[in-house]
Enzyme design. Sequence first.
Site, mmCIF file in Angstrom:
data_model
loop_
_atom_site.group_PDB
_atom_site.id
_atom_site.type_symbol
_atom_site.label_atom_id
_atom_site.label_comp_id
_atom_site.label_asym_id
_atom_site.label_seq_id
_atom_site.Cartn_x
_atom_site.Cartn_y
_atom_site.Cartn_z
ATOM 1 N N SER A 10 -1.791 -7.653 -19.687
ATOM 2 C CA SER A 10 -2.988 -6.615 -19.547
ATOM 3 C C SER A 10 -2.528 -5.625 -18.402
ATOM 4 O O SER A 10 -1.277 -5.600 -17.930
ATOM 5 C CB SER A 10 -4.024 -7.417 -19.325
ATOM 6 N N GLY A 11 -3.472 -4.754 -18.207
ATOM 7 C CA GLY A 11 -3.403 -3.830 -17.237
ATOM 8 C C GLY A 11 -1.980 -3.243 -16.463
ATOM 9 O O GLY A 11 -1.022 -2.417 -16.922
ATOM 10 N N HIS A 12 -1.472 -4.131 -15.686
ATOM 11 C CA HIS A 12 -0.360 -3.791 -14.690
ATOM 12 C C HIS A 12 0.603 -4.266 -15.669
ATOM 13 O O HIS A 12 1.847 -3.718 -15.720
ATOM 14 C CB HIS A 12 -0.296 -4.988 -13.578
ATOM 15 N N GLY A 65 -0.454 -8.167 -11.314
ATOM 16 C CA GLY A 65 -0.820 -7.456 -9.990
ATOM 17 C C GLY A 65 -1.211 -8.117 -8.960
ATOM 18 O O GLY A 65 -0.670 -7.840 -7.749
ATOM 19 N N HIS A 129 13.340 5.272 4.931
ATOM 20 C CA HIS A 129 14.735 4.595 5.473
ATOM 21 C C HIS A 129 14.243 3.538 6.330
ATOM 22 O O HIS A 129 13.379 3.584 7.140
ATOM 23 C CB HIS A 129 15.565 5.248 6.312
ATOM 24 N N HIS A 138 2.487 -5.156 -2.420
ATOM 25 C CA HIS A 138 2.228 -4.185 -3.248
ATOM 26 C C HIS A 138 1.994 -3.022 -2.556
ATOM 27 O O HIS A 138 1.101 -2.823 -1.735
ATOM 28 C CB HIS A 138 0.900 -4.815 -3.952
#
Length: 202
Positions: A10-12, A65, A129, A138
């Site tokens: 679904s979604g993610h 997610g 960097h 996330h």
Amino acid sequence: MYKIVLIGYSGHAYVVCDILNLSGHDNIGYCELHEMNENPFNLQYLGTESTYTFSSEEKVFIGIGNNAIREKIASNITAELINAIHPSALVAQSSELDSGILIAANATINPLAKIGKGAIINTGAIVEHECTIGDFAHVAPGAVLAGKVIVGNRSFIGANAVIKQGVNIGTDVVVGAGAVVLKDVPNFSTIVGNPGKILKKK
């Protein structure tokens, strides 16, 4: 081409499917608690990840997610986790990527950055960097992490948040959307606003 088993659909996971298809992987099946009514990518339903038997020719991506759930599933799977990197993403050759990572469209990973297992670097996010992103963290769309930022395991950096150079974000931290973080953030905290203020600690 090996087969990819997608866990979650679904979604993610739709973002993951699009990236995998753009990267030339079209042999994808999915594991879920039940067969989904919506199947926009016409994937084969394989059962649940706890009952499905993974073959040596299959590789896995966890398209979920939620950081903690993603980590829990990964700890119970023996199959190899692959990375899903959008063709438009810029990933420095000197960066270090673990496994099971999603790097979405127009994201940037600059030199000597380290991205942990199962991390998500979402659409248009910038990891500068020498940053270190922990396992199953996330970084949401449009977030900017200046140089040498450290993000702990399972932490969430909200959309369009900005983290100042050299700041350490602890484990299991939530940084609110649009927050500007100028100082270190302790484990299990939620921080919001500009400049960022800690709302609570677990």
